[in-house]
Write an enzyme that holds these catalytic residues in place. Structure first.
Site, PDB file in Angstrom:
ATOM      1  N   ASP A  16       1.061  -1.571  -0.090  1.00 45.79           N
ATOM      2  CA  ASP A  16       0.566   0.385  -0.132  1.00 45.79           C
ATOM      3  C   ASP A  16       1.369   1.097   0.054  1.00 45.79           C
ATOM      4  O   ASP A  16       1.904   1.529   0.183  1.00 45.79           O
ATOM      5  CB  ASP A  16      -1.297   0.345   1.043  1.00 45.79           C
ATOM      6  N   ASP A  18       0.210   4.653   0.993  1.00 49.68           N
ATOM      7  CA  ASP A  18      -0.054   6.181   2.009  1.00 49.68           C
ATOM      8  C   ASP A  18      -0.162   5.144   3.334  1.00 49.68           C
ATOM      9  O   ASP A  18      -0.671   4.482   3.828  1.00 49.68           O
ATOM     10  CB  ASP A  18      -1.325   6.594   1.890  1.00 49.68           C
TER      11      ASP A  18
HETATM   12  C1  BG6 Z   1      -6.251   5.776   0.388  1.00 52.07           C
HETATM   13  C2  BG6 Z   1      -5.417   7.043   1.489  1.00 52.07           C
HETATM   14  O1  BG6 Z   1      -4.203   5.238   0.055  1.00 52.07           O
HETATM   15  O2  BG6 Z   1      -6.087   6.383  -0.846  1.00 52.07           O
HETATM   16  C3  BG6 Z   1      -6.826   6.928   1.746  1.00 52.07           C
HETATM   17  O3  BG6 Z   1      -5.679   5.346   2.885  1.00 52.07           O
HETATM   18  C4  BG6 Z   1      -7.572   8.140   0.373  1.00 52.07           C
HETATM   19  O4  BG6 Z   1      -7.122   8.121   3.073  1.00 52.07           O
HETATM   20  C5  BG6 Z   1      -7.243   7.384  -1.073  1.00 52.07           C
HETATM   21  O5  BG6 Z   1      -8.706   8.782   1.289  1.00 52.07           O
HETATM   22  C6  BG6 Z   1      -8.425   8.163  -1.929  1.00 52.07           C
HETATM   23  O6  BG6 Z   1      -6.400   8.838  -2.293  1.00 52.07           O
HETATM   24  P1  BG6 Z   1      -6.913  10.215  -2.909  1.00 52.07           P
HETATM   25  O7  BG6 Z   1      -5.627  10.252  -3.467  1.00 52.07           O
HETATM   26  O8  BG6 Z   1      -7.344   9.266  -4.386  1.00 52.07           O
HETATM   27  O9  BG6 Z   1      -7.872  10.779  -2.692  1.00 52.07           O
HETATM   28 MG    MG Z   2      -2.673   2.990   3.673  1.00 50.90          MG
END
Ligand code: BG6
Ligand code: MG
Length: 227
Positions: A16, A18
């Site tokens: 993953d 984030d």
């Molecule tokens: C995930 C995060 O990786 O991506 C979430 O953990 C986030 O918090 C999701 O909402 C979507 O991300 P983005 O960058 O498309 O808004």
């Molecule tokens: Mg994550």
């Protein structure tokens, strides 16, 4: 130079993004908290745990439900765009030094050992972040929020990454996650899951990537598959 570890079970690994390779989970939290504040909705770090790994739209719906606020489709789109703009202001400051401890050396070691490396993220900003960190070249496959139709906890992001991009099977591939929804997704797909942080549902729990290496992961997978 020491010879690369020879691995017997581990063929692929899917990270993953984030909160696993980089601490952008706190950027998401700051942007959602600002948005919730504008809507008059109290939003805590505890509330945010349920949003980790969850798509942008599902995250907004979750916050609106917390505050019992309803918006039109147009208003929702505007709020999501605003949140993303605030989030990108923070992302734009990222540099390769912002990778989480142990992430870069683990990627290096896994690549040296010939393990196929994938990214499995719900984010639509994943490619940008990989570029900012200068690590795009490590990945044999990147599956992000632009390529999936079902968000975590559905296993689609990981099964697509393994089968289509890494050409590995769930049985010989490990997923590394920091979110409850991600652990659920990995396990639903039949993957051995390493969880970072307080994630008792994971098959192996660590506090930081600094605690693992290719040999340890290979041994953990072997032990799990031989039960
Ligand atoms: C995930 C995060 O990786 O991506 C979430 O953990 C986030 O918090 C999701 O909402 C979507 O991300 P983005 O960058 O498309 O808004
Ligand atoms: Mg994550």
């Amino acid at each position: 130079m020491t010879a690369p570890a020879s691995l017997t079970a581990l063929k692929g690994i899917i990270f993953d993004l984030d909160g696993v390779l980089v601490d952008t989970a706190q950027f998401h939290f700051r942007a959602w908290k600002r948005l919730a504040g504008e809507l008059g909705i109290p939003f805590t770090a505890h509330d945010n745990e349920a949003l980790k790994g969850v798509s942008r739209r599902d995250s907004l719906e979750h916050i609106l439900a917390l505050g019992k606020v309803s918006l039109t489709e147009e208003e929702k789109n505007g709020r999501m765009a605003q949140k993303n703009a605030w989030y990108l202001e923070l992302v734009n400051e990222l540099t390769p030094d912002d990778m989480l401890p142990g992430a870069k050396s683990l990627l290096d070691e896994l690549r040296t050992c010939g393990v196929r490396i994938g990214l499995g993220s719900s984010s639509r900003n994943a490619e940008l972040i990989l570029q900012k960190l200068n690590i795009s070249g490590y990945f044999d496959g990147v599956v992000d929020g632009n390529k999936i139709s079902k968000s975590k906890p559905d296993p689609e992001v990981f099964t697509l990454c393994a089968l289509h991009y890494l050409h590995t099977q769930p049985s010989d591939t490990i997923v590394v996650e920091d979110a409850r929804s991600g652990v659920e997704a990995a396990r639903a797909g039949g993957f051995f899951c390493v969880g970072i942080g307080h994630l008792p549902q994971a098959d192996m729990v660590i506090a930081s990537l600094e605690q693992i290496n290719a040999t340890l992961l290979d041994q953990a997978l072997q032990a799990y598959r031989s039960v």
